[in-house]
Scaffold this motif. Structure first.
Motif, mmCIF file in Angstrom:
data_model
loop_
_atom_site.group_PDB
_atom_site.id
_atom_site.type_symbol
_atom_site.label_atom_id
_atom_site.label_comp_id
_atom_site.label_asym_id
_atom_site.label_seq_id
_atom_site.Cartn_x
_atom_site.Cartn_y
_atom_site.Cartn_z
ATOM 1 N N LEU A 536 0.925 -1.327 0.208
ATOM 2 C CA LEU A 536 -0.077 -0.015 0.040
ATOM 3 C C LEU A 536 0.569 1.370 0.006
ATOM 4 O O LEU A 536 0.612 2.283 -0.696
ATOM 5 N N ASN A 537 2.059 1.249 0.621
ATOM 6 C CA ASN A 537 2.896 2.562 0.756
ATOM 7 C C ASN A 537 4.166 1.909 1.155
ATOM 8 O O ASN A 537 4.257 0.889 1.818
ATOM 9 N N VAL A 538 5.229 2.499 0.612
ATOM 10 C CA VAL A 538 6.619 2.030 0.903
ATOM 11 C C VAL A 538 7.406 3.568 0.883
ATOM 12 O O VAL A 538 7.124 4.589 0.434
ATOM 13 N N ASN A 539 8.575 3.443 1.720
ATOM 14 C CA ASN A 539 9.339 4.467 1.769
ATOM 15 C C ASN A 539 10.474 4.298 0.802
ATOM 16 O O ASN A 539 10.627 3.377 0.124
ATOM 17 N N ASP A 540 11.321 5.469 0.901
ATOM 18 C CA ASP A 540 12.544 5.552 -0.064
ATOM 19 C C ASP A 540 13.504 4.577 0.123
ATOM 20 O O ASP A 540 14.213 3.880 -0.724
ATOM 21 N N LYS A 541 13.749 4.148 1.441
ATOM 22 C CA LYS A 541 14.747 3.040 1.728
ATOM 23 C C LYS A 541 14.480 1.628 1.275
ATOM 24 O O LYS A 541 15.216 1.155 0.675
ATOM 25 N N ILE A 542 13.180 1.469 1.016
ATOM 26 C CA ILE A 542 12.809 -0.017 0.780
ATOM 27 C C ILE A 542 12.966 0.040 -1.015
ATOM 28 O O ILE A 542 13.315 -1.088 -1.487
ATOM 29 N N CYS A 543 12.628 1.096 -1.425
ATOM 30 C CA CYS A 543 13.005 1.318 -2.735
ATOM 31 C C CYS A 543 14.192 1.119 -3.203
ATOM 32 O O CYS A 543 14.615 0.481 -4.088
#
Length: 868
Positions: A536-543
């Protein structure tokens, strides 16, 4: 719902459908008779929170502030003059049922009433823009406070775009329009301009990002240090945009350059000062003092010989020694770059003199241990006297003021300070500020550090959380005070308690959701995942970890990105959470990067449920441990290398101890032969001292050899040792000595008590503690030595040696009790080596030792050994 013929007549129009689709937070109908009346539909009442709380809806006008209400009525008066079909827009601020101020966007039109053609109604559709406006204001304020702006160059438009902060940094007027070449020309001609031009062109050609500290010349002709960061955006393999951040770092950069310049000046400046200097070889203890160093204390350097580090320690006031040692430890462990300490030393005339010591480790060993240190001593006794005069004035001040030295110890404090901080009549002079207030966080410590460096800091209001959990708001100012020499002597702190005024205001300022900020800025990967596994949502670090853009994640499930071999375990744990068997789980698993390779991670998952315990979503946290996995292979190699190095060190220790013993023995034999052939020579004091020194050297080598052997035998095979038998045998052998000295030996060790160790070491340990108990008996009372065993932990026993002898002042000698050549009583047989060797023997067989002692009462040594 609103019942209105005007509304019903337009519900089928395209305009109605468009507005209802885009403004779904409610509808308003306003009509003016003698005054303005307003009707709200159910959605509007929901948006204002009255349907949820069950409160009666008072009417829209009652929820407005007076100024907002007047402005809105003015807007309505103008609106009824609008032409047919004209769209009316306005932004309105109202108070919700929960007391929160909401910002609503209104879009509507004029409608004739079917009941009265002369009556005009205004129909508005509502969009709640509160969250978006709050978020935009927050981000804008963050950028202003941090001095970070943004820029972008779209190559289709071939024109730069600057954010407000970027324009502020360049100090350009509001109507200024940047150009491609004009943006480059802001950089100072020469090095800065060439570097940015090359970096920018390289980014366009290769896509390589840049991060540079450079100088610009602003529109107002000021030179300013900035940090420019840029990166490229590609479409179909072609750079279409370059964008990045722009930060004002001028103050920080100038401070850094000045500091570097001061460092270079220091070594030259020291030669022209009236400071005493010292140089200390930390490994050997050898120390070199300048003549001025001794002169400050009233000595000639020759009067202090032989000179070593102990010379310094012996002259220092015992009360200040602990602080000085703490400062040295901080410097050695890299916590502080410089040694900086004030303490008292004993003058030749017996008086105490204040000294300011500064120093720095200038050489380190290959293992990272400090090797060589250099520093200065400055006489600050006169300055301290002046400080005491200032302290008297501060103590009588009606404000909350405190004065501190460079160690943040109290020099003076006003009565108001004691009152504001609930210290009563407590004596704080000389006490460490952070011990008085242990709850002080790093924010305040950094402020104090900056002010000790010459800065002045102040704030009109700051929040301070006390140890008991209470909150205090302060207006404060911290600035340095200076000695007569111009050096910073410490800081003066002024505070004013604003708590009563601030507590109410603080409750009104809680606005943004803390979770969202932590989520976006977390140093680990974080994601919100649906019950079906959708991202549903991810932050930049996981990208960054998995190589996907945020939009790409939303089209995938976590199952698709999980390594096939790890999916079953993950799903099993997830199944337990869904079933309510657990709330969280943590596992190690592998993911598949977008480029196809494996990414190892620690996954922690927790569940968020609603008030009815239904699952809303999962929160996943990912820590990338791929580097750790890679490091495991390196560790194995390092272990093998370490084993080889240890073996070489063992051989080296054997050679050194053997050669030193050989040379020492030869020296003693030569002296004995010389004394036999020329006995008259040994009537000279210098020959007597030489012989004594040779004997002492031999003893030292024997002691060192024994320590080396103990350390080399740490890996020796341990055996079952009959502790009861060894104690009985030892008591039997020393009994005549104990009887002669009047010491009663009491053994309460039960039969068949066994430990694991080396038998010779256990015998030596027991013998040393028993003979010490006899040697250091008290002549003032009947003496005894009691030996007993107590259970300690599951795998150890405690062997205790209790006596009522002379005792030791642990506060004074505790840290050096087991040191080599440390003695604490004037006994003719004291050499200061027994406890040092005994401690090494205990530790070499996996044990430990503790001591309890009180001078004039007695001593208890507790030896903890492994059970059989």
């Amino acid at each position: 719902m609103i019942i209105s013929s005007s509304l019903e007549s337009i519900k089928s129009t395209e305009l109605f459908n468009f507005l209802q689709a885009h403004f779904s937070d409610g509808m308003l109908v306003l009509e003016k008779k003698e005054q303005w009346f307003c009707e709200c539909d159910d959605s509007m009442i929901d948006t204002l929170g009255f349907s949820t709380l069950g409160k009666p809806f008072p009417g829209l006008f009652d929820l407005m502030r007076n100024a907002d209400k007047s402005a809105f009525i003015d807007f309505l008066e103008r609106g009824i003059q609008a032409k047919a079909g004209e769209i009316l827009s306005n932004r309105l601020v109202v108070q919700s049922a929960q007391g929160r101020l909401l910002t609503l966007k209104l879009s509507g039109f004029v409608a004739k009433s079917s009941e009265n053609e002369k009556s005009i109604r205004l129909i508005f559709f509502v969009e709640d823009q509160t969250e978006r406006i709050d978020r935009e204001n927050f981000h804008h304020q963050c950028n202003l406070n941090s001095g970070i702006g943004y820029w972008s160059i779209n190559f289709e438009k071939n024109k730069p775009e600057w954010s407000e902060v970027t324009r502020l940094i360049h100090e350009v007027p509001e109507d200024f329009e940047p150009t491609m070449e004009g943006a480059i020309e802001f950089y100072k001609e020469g090095w800065s301009r060439e570097v940015i031009r090359k970096a920018f062109n390289k980014t366009i050609e290769t896509g390589e990002p840049f991060e540079l500290d450079l100088i610009i010349v602003t529109h107002t002709k000021k030179e300013k240090w900035v940090r420019a960061v840029g990166q490229a955006e590609y479409v179909d393999g072609k750079v279409v945009r370059v964008y990045g951040t722009f930060q004002d770092i001028h103050s920080r950069k100038i401070a850094q350059l000045k500091w570097e310049e001061e460092q270079n000046k220091f070594k030259y400046a020291i030669q022209g000062t009236n400071l005493g200097t010292w140089e200390w070889d930390i490994e050997t203890g050898a120390t070199i003092f300048s003549e001025r160093w001794a002169e400050i204390l009233g000595y000639k350097l020759s009067e202090l010989e032989p000179i070593n580090f102990q010379t310094w320690v012996d002259l220092m006031d015992p009360d200040d020694l602990k602080v000085a040692n703490s400062k040295l430890k901080s410097c050695f462990e890299g916590e502080s770059e410089f040694y900086d300490c004030e303490f008292r030393m004993t003058h030749k005339d017996g008086s105490k003199k204040w000294i300011h010591a500064r120093g720095k480790v200038i050489a380190w060993t290959e293992n990272g241990a400090p090797k060589l240190m250099f520093g200065t001593h400055q006489d600050i006794n006169h300055s301290k006297t002046k400080v005491q005069e200032q302290a008297i004035l501060i103590s009588q001040a009606p404000l909350a003021i405190a004065m501190f030295d460079r160690e943040m110890r109290y020099l003076a404090v006003s009565s108001k300070w004691l009152l504001d901080y609930n210290l009563g009549n407590r004596s704080v002079i000389g006490k460490y500020h952070y011990n008085i207030f242990p709850e002080i966080d790093n924010f305040w410590k950094e402020i104090h550090k900056e002010c000790l460096g010459g800065a002045s800091r102040s704030s009109k209001e700051d929040k301070f959380i006390r140890k008991d959990g209470t909150i205090q708001w302060l207006k404060w100012e911290v600035k340095p005070w200076y000695e007569e020499t111009g050096a910073i002597g410490g800081v003066i702190m002024y505070t004013e308690d604003l708590t009563e005024h601030k507590l109410v205001a603080e409750k009104l300022n809680i606005s943004l959701d803390a979770f969202q900020r932590n989520f976006e800025n977390a140093g680990i990967g974080m994601a919100i995942v649906s019950q079906e596994g959708k991202w549903l949502n991810v932050n930049d670090k996981i990208c960054q970890m998995l190589g996907y853009e945020k939009d790409e994640f939303r089209a995938l499930t976590f199952q698709e990105l999980t390594h096939p071999d790890d999916l079953a375990t993950d799903l099993e744990y997830l199944k337990d959470i869904v079933a309510g068997k657990r709330q969280t789980y943590q596992i190690e698993k592998r993911y598949i990067h977008k480029q196809g390779y494996e990414v190892s991670a620690i996954l922690a998952v927790s569940v968020v449920r609603d008030s009815k315990n239904a699952i809303l979503y999962f929160i996943s946290q990912l820590i990338d441990i791929s580097a750790v996995k890679h490091a495991e292979n390196q560790v194995s190699k390092l272990l093998k290398m370490t084993q080889k190095q240890n073996e070489r060190l063992r051989n080296f220790a054997h050679i050194v101890s053997h050669n030193l013993r050989s040379h020492s023995s030869g020296m003693n034999m030569l002296l004995e032969l010389l004394e036999f052939e020329h006995p008259d020579l040994f009537k000279m004091e210098i020959m007597t001292l030489l012989k004594k020194g040779a004997v002492n050297l031999t003893g030292t080598i024997e002691h060192l050899t024994e320590i080396v052997n103990i350390n080399l035998n740490e890996s020796a095979k341990k055996e079952r040792v009959d502790l009861t038998k060894i104690i009985s045998k030892t008591i039997e052998s020393v009994y005549p000595i104990a009887q002669k000295e009047g010491v009663e030996l009491i053994c309460e060790v039960p039969p068949e008590t066994f430990v694991v160790g080396i038998s010779a070491y256990v015998e030596s340990i027991v013998l040393n503690f028993i003979t010490n108990g006899i040697k250091y008996k008290s002549p003032e009372r009947d003496s005894y030595l009691k030996i007993l065993v107590e259970p300690h932990e599951d795998d150890t026993i405690g062997l205790r040696f209790e006596d009522n002898g002379l005792g030791i002042d642990l506060e004074k000698n505790g840290e050096s009790l087991f040191g080599m050549y440390k003695t604490f009583h004037r006994h003719k047989d004291s050499r200061g080596i027994g406890l040092f060797i005994t401690k090494n023997q205990i530790e070499s067989i996996g044990g430990s030792v503790e001591v309890e002692s009180q001078e004039g009462v007695g001593t208890t040594f507790s030896v903890f050994l492994q059970k059989e």
